[in-house]
Design an enzyme around this catalytic site. Sequence first.
Site, PDB file in Angstrom:
ATOM      1  N   ASN A 433     -42.967  15.561  18.878  1.00 31.06           N
ATOM      2  CA  ASN A 433     -41.645  15.482  18.268  1.00 31.06           C
ATOM      3  C   ASN A 433     -40.643  14.932  19.278  1.00 31.06           C
ATOM      4  O   ASN A 433     -40.373  15.557  20.313  1.00 31.06           O
ATOM      5  CB  ASN A 433     -41.179  16.869  17.816  1.00 31.06           C
ATOM      6  CG  ASN A 433     -39.712  16.876  17.389  1.00 31.06           C
ATOM      7  OD1 ASN A 433     -39.389  16.460  16.282  1.00 31.06           O
ATOM      8  ND2 ASN A 433     -38.811  17.303  18.271  1.00 31.06           N
ATOM      9  N   GLU A 434     -40.140  13.722  19.013  1.00 31.23           N
ATOM     10  CA  GLU A 434     -38.991  13.117  19.701  1.00 31.23           C
ATOM     11  C   GLU A 434     -39.209  12.792  21.178  1.00 31.23           C
ATOM     12  O   GLU A 434     -38.251  12.476  21.879  1.00 31.23           O
ATOM     13  CB  GLU A 434     -37.725  13.980  19.521  1.00 31.23           C
ATOM     14  CG  GLU A 434     -37.275  14.071  18.075  1.00 31.23           C
ATOM     15  CD  GLU A 434     -35.946  14.808  17.902  1.00 31.23           C
ATOM     16  OE1 GLU A 434     -35.431  15.362  18.892  1.00 31.23           O
ATOM     17  OE2 GLU A 434     -35.432  14.827  16.769  1.00 31.23           O
ATOM     18  N   ASP A 435     -40.441  12.820  21.663  1.00 34.95           N
ATOM     19  CA  ASP A 435     -40.642  12.515  23.081  1.00 34.95           C
ATOM     20  C   ASP A 435     -40.371  11.050  23.404  1.00 34.95           C
ATOM     21  O   ASP A 435     -39.927  10.724  24.509  1.00 34.95           O
ATOM     22  CB  ASP A 435     -42.064  12.891  23.498  1.00 34.95           C
ATOM     23  CG  ASP A 435     -42.270  14.398  23.555  1.00 34.95           C
ATOM     24  OD1 ASP A 435     -41.312  15.136  23.241  1.00 34.95           O
ATOM     25  OD2 ASP A 435     -43.374  14.841  23.894  1.00 34.95           O
ATOM     26  N   SER A 490     -43.130  11.505  16.178  1.00 33.33           N
ATOM     27  CA  SER A 490     -42.096  11.531  15.155  1.00 33.33           C
ATOM     28  C   SER A 490     -40.753  11.690  15.869  1.00 33.33           C
ATOM     29  O   SER A 490     -40.549  12.699  16.554  1.00 33.33           O
ATOM     30  CB  SER A 490     -42.309  12.690  14.177  1.00 33.33           C
ATOM     31  OG  SER A 490     -41.316  12.691  13.175  1.00 33.33           O
ATOM     32  N   HIS A 510     -35.479   9.984  12.571  1.00 30.09           N
ATOM     33  CA  HIS A 510     -34.725  11.230  12.481  1.00 30.09           C
ATOM     34  C   HIS A 510     -33.255  10.842  12.388  1.00 30.09           C
ATOM     35  O   HIS A 510     -32.692  10.325  13.351  1.00 30.09           O
ATOM     36  CB  HIS A 510     -34.970  12.107  13.709  1.00 30.09           C
ATOM     37  CG  HIS A 510     -36.372  12.628  13.806  1.00 30.09           C
ATOM     38  ND1 HIS A 510     -36.778  13.485  14.810  1.00 30.09           N
ATOM     39  CD2 HIS A 510     -37.466  12.432  13.028  1.00 30.09           C
ATOM     40  CE1 HIS A 510     -38.061  13.778  14.642  1.00 30.09           C
ATOM     41  NE2 HIS A 510     -38.498  13.153  13.565  1.00 30.09           N
TER      42      HIS A 510
END
Length: 896
Positions: A433-435, A490, A510
């Site tokens: 997530n979001e890395d 993501s 996102h």
Amino acid sequence: MALSERRPLEAGWTFKAADEDDSKWLPVTSIPTEVHLDLQANGKIAEPFSDLNELSVRWVAGKTWIYRTTFAFTPAAEAEHGHTDLIFEGLDTFATVNLNGKEILKSGNMFIEHRVNVRNLLKVAEDVENVLEIVFEPARQKGIELVKQHPEHRWIVHQTEVSRAPVRKAQYHWGWDWGPILITCGPWKPIVLHSYTTHIEDLWVEYSLTDDLQKVTGKICAIVSGSQPENVQFDLSLDGSSITKNPMHEDPSIPGKYTSSFEVDSPKLWWPRGYGDQNLHNLHITATANQHTTTSTKTIGFRKAELIQTPDSHGTSFYFRLNNTDIFAGGSCWIPADSFTTRLTPTDYHDWINLMATGNQTMIRVWGGGIYEPNPFYAACDELGILVWQDFMFACANYPTYPGFLSSVQREATQQVRRLRHHPSIVLWAGNNEDYQLIERYNLTYNYTSDKDPQSWLKTDFPARYIYEYQLPDIIKDETTGSVIYHPSSPWGNGESTVQTVDPTVGDIHQWNIWHGAMHPYQKAPELGGRFVSEFGMEGYPHVSTLRRFSTNEEELYPGSLTMEHHNKAIGHSKRMVSYVAENFDVSRASDLAGYAHLTQVMQGDAVGGAYRSWRRDWRRSGDRKCGGVLVWQLNDCWPTVSWAVVDYFLVPKPAYYAMKRALAPVSVNVVRRFRDWTMRPASEETQPGIGQGAPGWKVWQRDTSHVDPRGLYREVVYDVWVASSRLERVEGVKVRVRFISVKNGKDMCEAVEKSLDIEANGTTEVVVQGKGPSAMPGQTDDTVPLDTTKLDPYVIHAAIVLPGSGEVVSEDVFWPEPIKYLRLPDPEVRVQSKTGSGMSVTVEVAKPVKGFVFVERPGLNFSDNGFDVVPGAPKTIKVDGLRDGEQLEWKYVGK
């Protein structure tokens, strides 16, 4: 005698801090458990979720804790088997295990299961106790030490502190912008004494479907440990009837592996809810040796899953196709449902997923900062037809790749993929997530197209690319079949763009320029979509019943109190929340907690529901899927709080949940006025050809928060009406009726617009595009004439799908002039009538339009709909369940 016997070591445990003497051992009710729960059960700490108690228990995370039990190993039963293992399904996190004074295990990964052969260490006697002891060291301190040991790595961590990045533990335990800092420890999964002669270690199926979905071919696979059986046989059944059964044969290339081929003609497939049945097959195998047996069972479903990413006029598509059918993935993101997950039950998980199903949601995304959820979670998704987007457990950090870390990740990911691969609901695994957002923010090294050497990635300042683009996809490839998709992150575009995580033309995004970032008005959502919106959200208060449960001090029950602020972890939440509320609503109506909570709920419902309506509109039709899905941040909470959740910690839905339910209905009519930012003013007499701020011919506007032109609110009203459908067949011969209803007197401003049409299958049908509504400023056409506000007659637009003949309204939507705070709302003359029979129902009628009608909810009181608008001539009837004897319903609406 069974060939395999498992004995959970659940009872008889005690615990204490390592720096306390032996007089301080305290009882443990049962394991699995976590140290905070045991301390609370023994009266050593207060409930961490109440008031400010989270702060008073921080000390727990700084200590080393010891758990101990004793058990007998009986020669009459267990000892006659040739093998005895201790299975530790999950130890949180840095654990040293001793059996009878000898160290048998050191673990540093919460997500790994350990199996230890202890046959030669056990004392075999009826009256002799074996002593099992587990020492848990502080995870935060160990994380700090690991950071210091690896200065070669560039440590970047968003949300809380750097010590979490090298620790393979649920990252949200360090706190997040919706959750408390509760770094717990303990035996968080079962511990089992396993004695066996032969046991089935693993069971899975590898299969493929023909293109026409008329045949399944594949093989059943099993790993058998211990003494090899004389025969192994599988039985595949559906609804209690066997479909195919055959003996399994040992694979000569892999000791202990047994396989058998199978075929099923005209298979009954597993479908997402709303698209077909959730056909689940029972796969059962039996191993026999010396006339004794051991068995294993898995529940599986056959389905074909694809992620369609093809170039089109909007960029590159991103949507799911199940069983050759395009699926709009409308749903939610999921965080752990408790800071202490061991107290969640299978019923809890089923209740959560059932809320999604009854709320017309199709997909849940298991977020990468929590846990790989337990089996009942995925079983509920299988049963109820909810697609699962599963993140690996990495979130918002630049993770290291030193050898010990990579080895731990390899074991973790392999175990979890093997555990979950039989669930038909899981269609996608995402690396994190979001890395990848850190690459853009900190200018980290990332050459997607020019550098394809995984070993070179390890030498960069973003070495975790090795995990997400090499290690994890290889595991998915090796361990899964049956159309399981891998996605590196993501959000993720395609690796080629310098702004790939925010590119609305490719991959998933996102969208946090509503609430976070630019703090755009939520009415701009139609302009802020993407090919797949996997996160977006708006905060809203839970119901007052929940607020009272976490604030025990009556004096703290007001907006902005210390307790209320402490239970909202979002950065800048006070400013952001009040800005959105004040920008849209009359805040004089929100002087107390109930009034303020209600306005935040209506605001959240408008933001979330509006986004779903507009982005589902972009589902369009086959070959033109501009938006493939929307997942709100977030479905749930891990503690009682104020957050983006649409359902609170106690499973009480907020109005936003129902706004989603209406927007995601199988057939949903939608109406919207073209948004014109009321904090903008005309800059010139030039006209704008596009629709960015309104219809063609509207003036160019520029931001000026000190100036408002009310003419723009009531004149030149341009509106759209469309119908979204997930039904796989056309709905023919329906009527869409559009009414324009005065806010002042409740009368229709003009004759309704009616259109008869057929609703397109699995797509959107445009009904009215850039329609012109009646003037709300009669006689006020000359801009040089002073504006007489007493003559303003604002109106709502009401759209409904009406069935011919019966006149039944099957879907409706209401759009108000915005911002609603400029309206002087008269008494709407609300009438609420209840009726009992086969079940209780409540009908709400009004003489004038009502905005944001919300029944006050509590745990156990369930509504079929809530948080809706009501107009004259269109009474709203909803079902109510769980009302106690003598209990009266309470409600609020904007202006009440």
